[in-house]
Design an enzyme around this catalytic site. Structure first.
Site, PDB file in Angstrom:
ATOM      1  N   LYS A  73      -7.462 -12.782 -10.264  1.00  0.00           N
ATOM      2  CA  LYS A  73      -8.824 -12.953  -9.787  1.00  0.00           C
ATOM      3  C   LYS A  73      -9.596 -11.647  -9.899  1.00  0.00           C
ATOM      4  O   LYS A  73      -9.020 -10.565 -10.020  1.00  0.00           O
ATOM      5  CB  LYS A  73      -8.818 -13.436  -8.329  1.00  0.00           C
ATOM      6  CG  LYS A  73      -8.301 -12.420  -7.325  1.00  0.00           C
ATOM      7  CD  LYS A  73      -8.444 -12.950  -5.903  1.00  0.00           C
ATOM      8  CE  LYS A  73      -8.045 -11.873  -4.890  1.00  0.00           C
ATOM      9  NZ  LYS A  73      -8.243 -12.311  -3.502  1.00  0.00           N
ATOM     10  N   LYS A  95       0.833  -1.209   0.000  1.00  0.00           N
ATOM     11  CA  LYS A  95       0.000   0.000   0.000  1.00  0.00           C
ATOM     12  C   LYS A  95       0.872   1.264   0.000  1.00  0.00           C
ATOM     13  O   LYS A  95       0.531   2.268  -0.644  1.00  0.00           O
ATOM     14  CB  LYS A  95      -0.922   0.002   1.216  1.00  0.00           C
ATOM     15  CG  LYS A  95      -2.074  -1.002   1.145  1.00  0.00           C
ATOM     16  CD  LYS A  95      -3.103  -0.593   0.113  1.00  0.00           C
ATOM     17  CE  LYS A  95      -4.390  -1.377   0.222  1.00  0.00           C
ATOM     18  NZ  LYS A  95      -4.250  -2.794  -0.042  1.00  0.00           N
ATOM     19  N   LYS A 147     -12.048  -5.573  -6.653  1.00  0.00           N
ATOM     20  CA  LYS A 147     -12.582  -4.204  -6.711  1.00  0.00           C
ATOM     21  C   LYS A 147     -11.600  -3.239  -7.353  1.00  0.00           C
ATOM     22  O   LYS A 147     -11.948  -2.430  -8.204  1.00  0.00           O
ATOM     23  CB  LYS A 147     -12.890  -3.702  -5.297  1.00  0.00           C
ATOM     24  CG  LYS A 147     -14.069  -4.361  -4.614  1.00  0.00           C
ATOM     25  CD  LYS A 147     -14.253  -3.738  -3.227  1.00  0.00           C
ATOM     26  CE  LYS A 147     -15.345  -4.434  -2.450  1.00  0.00           C
ATOM     27  NZ  LYS A 147     -15.498  -3.874  -1.097  1.00  0.00           N
TER      28      LYS A 147
END
Length: 333
Positions: A197, A113, A200
């Site tokens: 996969k 992140k 979002k």
């Protein structure tokens, strides 16, 4: 005999998609009768990457409606909003006193992140595993359903629970374990971008709330190749992904039909995509209609949120008091 406790949360930073539904929510539905389930909407967690959200409340409301539309029963499970349980934030503060900078900086999720958002490397991002630990152990969870990307954070939660018990010579917290669904129940839903996969943040997802026009547009843009050149040749990943999606939402004879065409080098991907889009629309339509109906009923959503908050706080208040007693907080006046 008491049921084992399960805790799972989802951030309200986007709509639930087919990957969430088949990879997690369907399994949650099966767990409701056999486990003491806490399913929460992690609005505090969402602030680590969305610190000034314009639509935090609408995001929470949307996920709550989607959980209910998918069949999670507020009478069987505790469905709540993270910020409605202030005891979680208090336990988070206490656990931070025994979490060390070096171990937090080494977590993969923090490093990823921080690399993705170099202008927003905040303290909440660093201590994300501590808040996740508080979410889990405040309800004395025995199991946590986790994907590969959260395994390390769960291991941190286990570490913090063990550390607390060891430091204060107590057994306040059970040590939570990962809950992995059986191989037959575990479905990995691929994205439409040809690899990986559905997710979002990847922009490769079909949402449960998606309207038919948008579904058709997304599916028709799905990555394919030039087509097979040999009879019965192995399907490359981008094509296998389309067949995997079709396996999930289409009838067996539909899948068999397009599989035969592929093996005979006669497949037209445009036709396959059109069929896949219509099958996804047919599958998601009842869920979408329930979401729309539930979103119209503010009184019902408020009732569910309050019921969940009351049940979650009953558990959290008891655990937090045990923690404060063990640490030595006493009312002096």
């Amino acid at each position: 005999m008491n049921k084992p406790t399960v805790v799972s949360g989802i951030r309200p930073t986007g709509y639930l998609h087919l990957g969430n539904y088949f990879g997690a929510v369907q399994n949650f539905l099966k767990m409701q009768d056999d486990f003491n389930c806490y399913f929460f909407i992690a609005d505090i967690h969402s602030l680590t990457t969305h610190p000034t959200p314009e639509n935090l409340q609408s995001g929470v409301r949307q996920v709550l409606a989607e959980y209910l539309a998918c069949g999670i029963d507020p009478e069987k499970s505790t469905i709540f909003i993270q910020s409605d349980v202030p005891e979680v934030s208090e336990l988070y503060a206490l656990l931070n006193m025994n979490a060390y900078l070096g171990e937090l900086e080494r977590t993969t999720s923090f490093k990823d992140k921080a690399r993705q958002n170099p202008d927003n490397v905040n303290a909440g991002l660093l201590t994300y595993p501590v808040l996740m630990a508080a979410d889990i152990i405040i309800h004395k969870a025995h199991f946590v359903p986790v994907g590969k990307d959260q395994e390390q954070n769960l291991e941190m939660a286990r570490k913090f629970a063990k550390r607390f018990n060891r430091m204060y010579k107590c057994d306040v917290f059970p040590i939570p374990r990962p809950y992995t669904f059986g191989g037959g129940d575990m479905i990995k839903v691929p994205g439409l971008d040809g690899s990986g996969k559905m997710g979002k943040s990847e922009g490769n997802a079909i949402n449960l709330y998606e309207d038919p026009k948008s579904i058709r547009k997304k599916v028709m843009r799905a990555v394919t190749d030039a087509g097979p050149t040999e009879m019965n040749q192995e399907k490359p990943e981008v094509i296998q992904n389309l067949f995997t999606l079709m396996d999930i939402v289409s009838t067996p004879d539909t899948v068999a039909h397009f599989d035969e065409l592929y093996n005979k080098c006669e497949i037209r991907y445009g036709d396959m995509k059109k069929q896949l889009a219509e099958d996804i629309i047919a599958y998601t339509a009842p869920i979408r209609e329930r979401i729309i109906d539930i979103l119209k009923d503010d009184a019902y959503l408020a009732k569910v949120a309050k019921l969940g908050a009351d049940k979650a706080r009953e558990s959290a208040v008891q655990t937090l008091q045990e923690v404060k007693d063990v640490i030595g907080f006493k009312k002096l006046f």
